[in-house]
Design an enzyme around this catalytic site. Structure first.
Site, PDB file in Angstrom:
ATOM      1  N   SER A  34      -0.203   3.188  -6.616  1.00 50.67           N
ATOM      2  CA  SER A  34       0.509   2.322  -5.663  1.00 50.67           C
ATOM      3  C   SER A  34       1.365   3.074  -4.657  1.00 50.67           C
ATOM      4  O   SER A  34       1.787   2.495  -3.646  1.00 50.67           O
ATOM      5  CB  SER A  34       1.392   1.329  -6.416  1.00 50.67           C
ATOM      6  OG  SER A  34       0.601   0.388  -7.093  1.00 50.67           O
ATOM      7  N   LYS A  64       0.291   2.823  -1.154  1.00 52.73           N
ATOM      8  CA  LYS A  64       0.487   1.612  -0.346  1.00 52.73           C
ATOM      9  C   LYS A  64       1.389   1.877   0.855  1.00 52.73           C
ATOM     10  O   LYS A  64       1.221   1.269   1.915  1.00 52.73           O
ATOM     11  CB  LYS A  64       1.076   0.496  -1.217  1.00 52.73           C
ATOM     12  CG  LYS A  64       0.081  -0.062  -2.235  1.00 52.73           C
ATOM     13  CD  LYS A  64       0.759  -0.953  -3.263  1.00 52.73           C
ATOM     14  CE  LYS A  64      -0.246  -1.546  -4.245  1.00 52.73           C
ATOM     15  NZ  LYS A  64       0.381  -2.208  -5.396  1.00 52.73           N
ATOM     16  N   TYR A  89      -9.355   0.600  -0.860  1.00 50.22           N
ATOM     17  CA  TYR A  89      -8.114   0.470  -1.629  1.00 50.22           C
ATOM     18  C   TYR A  89      -8.132   1.353  -2.877  1.00 50.22           C
ATOM     19  O   TYR A  89      -7.172   2.078  -3.170  1.00 50.22           O
ATOM     20  CB  TYR A  89      -7.887  -0.993  -2.022  1.00 50.22           C
ATOM     21  CG  TYR A  89      -6.701  -1.180  -2.927  1.00 50.22           C
ATOM     22  CD1 TYR A  89      -5.413  -0.922  -2.473  1.00 50.22           C
ATOM     23  CD2 TYR A  89      -6.864  -1.590  -4.248  1.00 50.22           C
ATOM     24  CE1 TYR A  89      -4.317  -1.066  -3.307  1.00 50.22           C
ATOM     25  CE2 TYR A  89      -5.767  -1.734  -5.087  1.00 50.22           C
ATOM     26  CZ  TYR A  89      -4.496  -1.478  -4.616  1.00 50.22           C
ATOM     27  OH  TYR A  89      -3.412  -1.618  -5.443  1.00 50.22           O
ATOM     28  N   TYR A 111       7.935  -2.413  -8.016  1.00 50.36           N
ATOM     29  CA  TYR A 111       7.424  -3.578  -8.728  1.00 50.36           C
ATOM     30  C   TYR A 111       8.558  -4.568  -9.017  1.00 50.36           C
ATOM     31  O   TYR A 111       9.435  -4.741  -8.158  1.00 50.36           O
ATOM     32  CB  TYR A 111       6.721  -3.151 -10.028  1.00 50.36           C
ATOM     33  CG  TYR A 111       5.620  -2.141  -9.828  1.00 50.36           C
ATOM     34  CD1 TYR A 111       4.521  -2.424  -9.009  1.00 50.36           C
ATOM     35  CD2 TYR A 111       5.660  -0.909 -10.447  1.00 50.36           C
ATOM     36  CE1 TYR A 111       3.493  -1.493  -8.845  1.00 50.36           C
ATOM     37  CE2 TYR A 111       4.627   0.016 -10.289  1.00 50.36           C
ATOM     38  CZ  TYR A 111       3.554  -0.277  -9.488  1.00 50.36           C
ATOM     39  OH  TYR A 111       2.557   0.628  -9.320  1.00 50.36           O
ATOM     40  N   VAL A 141       1.431   3.542 -10.986  1.00 50.35           N
ATOM     41  CA  VAL A 141       1.243   3.506 -12.444  1.00 50.35           C
ATOM     42  C   VAL A 141       0.829   4.836 -13.049  1.00 50.35           C
ATOM     43  O   VAL A 141       0.808   5.004 -14.263  1.00 50.35           O
ATOM     44  CB  VAL A 141       0.219   2.430 -12.883  1.00 50.35           C
ATOM     45  CG1 VAL A 141       0.778   1.036 -12.663  1.00 50.35           C
ATOM     46  CG2 VAL A 141      -1.113   2.617 -12.190  1.00 50.35           C
TER      47      VAL A 141
END
Lengths: 328, 328, 328, 328
Positions: free
Chosen positions: A73, A76, A200, A252, A270
């Site tokens: 992530s 992102k 992605y 998160y 993660v």
């Protein structure tokens, strides 16, 4: 600062960091590496590394700072920046909002409950997949290539995609596929579903180490200007929005606690990586050698329920407290 | 800075602000005053005022800066601080989380959908009502008195409760009563429902003007230390958490956009007030006279769908851009 | 049927039922009496009673069929009927829908998520409280009196309100108060909140036994015509809607399974009572003595997670299978 | 009944039905044909047809009763029955619940909000896709073939799949793909996603007319026994569960109103078809020629917001009232 002074300060800071790493490492036992794919599950749960980089490109580091890991992530943020660079902020804002949600990263509920199905922000999977579909290039491989080039422009080296991680992610991506098909249905995907997912999941599989993240962090700190290459890589406004997103939605479901108790814009993955960035106007104190801005990369693969590196957050908290680095 | 220099700078900044107020005032037409009670509905939709205060207590202002208005949700920040001062941060954290939600301020859904019914943060009504029940004092009037005294310690003057507003709020508080009864059921209320509501609605009805908010803002900016009275009024950690909450959840459902495009910790209320605070390390530029920290109060009663002052946000955005005040 | 034949059949059916009660009683161990108030918690978990009544008022029964218990949610059916009788079906439909929800009986989520906050059906608490506010009479005591009179018209005896249960309910009614205040806010309450709650909680506290429920059941079976008193007490349409609501929403979150595997319109309460009704056209078989319609009352206080009597459902299933009583 | 009597009664009933069709046809203007694919959008909005079939296979009909249309959601009942026949009811219950939801047919929310992501019932898309994956056969074409054979066993003729409809559905199935991937993630899909979707969308594209639906309806009415072929095609328990599902969840978000105001188990599709079934013990009155059970097929392509045929529901309501066909 003379070379000598730097050298001394450097040693002192590095000693500090090493001590902090030793102190924080045991907290990893409160979490465990992500288990949904073997490549992540097999990580060494007691690894902990950190790298700080200043405006002049000098770094201090400790622990397993050189170990490669996949961005997950953390990517992102970078994809979001590239989409903004290429399509413009206002176009990107049409496809994804910038509001925090309080939902889990892989939640699909709000796409249905909040009309018209626009992702709430680019730090949750729904928004990130939408952003992946907006990267420059026609085919997925073109989009991935654009992203790799953007990474290279930021870090000075072409990153590698971990194909084993990618192929495992690809096979277990049912929830992300559900999200992507939903986005396709509501019109928030610019490509076909499988294309967006390929981009992605490949961006999630890009390998970095903490020094690479620190490098990206220092550029974010300087609002898109790379103080080492001495050139602007993206606009100040893109940098500000990205840092705001990191602070409000980067960790998160624990983003609020991160903002409240640490106060540094940061994005976790993660795999246990954390990209953090300290604005130049923060950390003005004698003992901190990066008072003109600082990028931070952290790696510690044991994660908590929310998906954040347990020892990594402890270490970032330690750094924030030690040198008073909260933006507030 | 000598008195003369200040005077010149002061005039120049005030001229700037006056121009900005004139520029932003028309945006009020895109909103309208809150209509759920007469006392708010009758506000003059074209009012717009601002006050900035620096460390030495000197202020610059423009527009209807002296007009009194009720704090409404702005009070949530002050109550939160007082609860932390009196019960300690960790006790407060047991009763309310600090995570942004993406839900409307008066939403009740998450109390049921996210077990065990703990409010997500103290900036939404659920969390704020829970906090009101935690204020020091046994009876509601004791709690309100504690709060008034805390206000007085911050602003140097005892505030007035607008009884007309309070009694209207009291009569139309069905949604808040629903929330409070739910909190009572799940154990996140320390008093009886009606007691917590009385405290909550009275705190919403406290009258202030932009100078009062600027005064509170400068203390938050200085991490709880009042630079004018030269004493600490609350701890640095309480200040940091409060500012983080303002940035992540302070502007209702537009908090994320506020963080991304303005970057100043701020809390709004449906009366059209905004309390904002600029950390000292921000705004280091020649033309800004408050580079050691700045508190900002804004008032413009026409609000948008999310509940934020339309002209007020425009003006805050103008100020942030003019003097580069984003924390990021 | 001659008296003699009835007598023989009666004995045979009663023997059957007694055997069934003995068979089903042990299932009570899979549940336990509702624990939120002492008066319910102290019920004898192994009680199980049943009463069947036919068109001519003759009954068969077994087990603890005469034990009094409070109606709790079973009362929702009767209040709904009375509201329809007095205000007309179309007016009642303006205040509450008749759609099943899949949510728990005390859920508040759909009031917010499904605009405009109209309760989904009168068998969940939100809808039932709305209905209570629509009962005839100005003051709460008038509404309760209307309801008691309606009960008396159905069962031939004036019921008693268990004041101990009512006062316990009143004190622990936070969730219901939350719901009622929400309804007040959205306009689906015709009285003040406390008034509607008083009516609602008193109706829940009305004491009945299984024979009373069987009596109500036979009238529902005959579409509102009381075959014993030989007069119509409510319209056929009210009866049909009520039975449809019982079948689609009468057994909390297990209503679908009840419809699928038993197929008898029934309404349960957390006290362990069940009101069931078998339409006359069902159960046409030699061995069933109530082929012109049958009302059933059951009582067994140990309830499952959904709120339904465990042994009671087992017994109803047994009865349905033995005499083929599904409406499908 | 002699042939002559039937003939007279037949004529009288058919005259009635024709009048009813003429009366109900204008209501179609309150809806319009489903517009998401051309093949449905091009339907004649003023078509309205009905067919009733009794135990002996004799039919009465009116309007456009012979026009073919695709089953769409009506197919969910048949697939559910076949899955139960082949895998057993208890295995099917492990994969899908039988509780009504109150959500739209294509909702995905409950899969996430109600752990562990098990579909609430087989009449919403999530449950139906799960059921499609359970049909007998290894490959999608095998499963479709099984279904076609099951249809043939019910209706006596092999149905045709409308390939134009199927391929349009296939291309616009993003929401269903999202649902299927979600089911794959939570373990409620027995095949690959694309396989289940192929089966599901092909079953939706099976062409029938109202006589075919009436044929299926009479078999359901007789609890799985085909009175024409004189053999049992599925078990009584499967029939009961299917009829309960039709009544509680068969008409999308209007299922509750259908149960309350009409009271006939029925399943609708967005093509405007309705399959309804009247149990034999219902409709015992002189003028109704199908008092031993009746199957009903209706077709009228203009649908309302919930997805139900507007004129079709009106006509079913007329039939129910005329001959008193409610199961309650």
């Amino acid at each position: 600062m003379t070379q000598d002074m730097w050298s001394k300060e450097h040693q002192s800071v590095e000693a500090c960091l090493t001590e902090a790493v030793n102190h924080c490492r045991p907290f990893a036992q409160e979490g465990k590496p992500a288990s949904y794919i073997p490549a992540l599950a097999n990580a060494n749960a007691s690894d902990l590394g950190i790298c700080l980089m200043g405006c002049d490109g000098r770094i201090v580091h400790a622990g397993q700072w050189e170990k490669p890991f996949t961005m997950q992530s953390v990517s992102k943020v970078i994809s979001f920046m590239l989409a903004c660079v290429c399509q413009g902020i206002s176009r990107v804002m049409e496809m994804v909002d910038v509001e925090p949600t309080g939902d889990a990263f892989n939640s699909i509920i709000r796409l249905e409950s909040s009309q018209p199905g626009k992702p709430f922000n680019p730090m949750i999977n729904a928004g990130a997949i939408s952003i992946s579909s907006m990267l420059p290039g026609r085919r997925p491989e073109d989009k991935v290539e654009s992203l790799l080039q953007f990474y290279e422009s930021l870090t000075g080296k072409r990153p590698r995609i971990n194909e084993e991680v990618f192929s495992s992610e690809w096979e277990t991506a049912n929830r992300n596929r559900a999200i992507a098909h939903y986005l396709k249905d509501t019109g928030y995907l610019q490509t076909e579903v499988e294309e967006a997912l390929e981009v992605y999941l490949k961006q999630c599989s890009i390998e970095v180490n903490t020094a690479d993240l620190a490098r990206i962090g220092i550029i974010l700190s300087r609002d898109g200007y790379d103080p080492i290459q001495r050139k602007a890589l993206f606009s100040k406004q893109i940098a500000k929005i990205s840092k705001a997103l990191m602070l409000t939605c980067g960790m998160y479901n624990a983003s609020g606690k991160m903002a409240a108790f640490i106060g540094i814009p940061a994005k976790s993955g993660v795999s246990g990586g954390i990209l953090a960035t300290v604005p130049p106007r923060v950390g003005k104190n004698a003992s901190f050698p990066f008072s003109d801005g600082c990028g931070i990369g952290i790696f510690a693969p044991a994660i908590d329920q929310a998906g954040n590196s347990v020892a990594g957050i402890k270490l970032l908290e330690w750094v924030a407290n030690e040198w008073d680095l909260s933006v507030f």
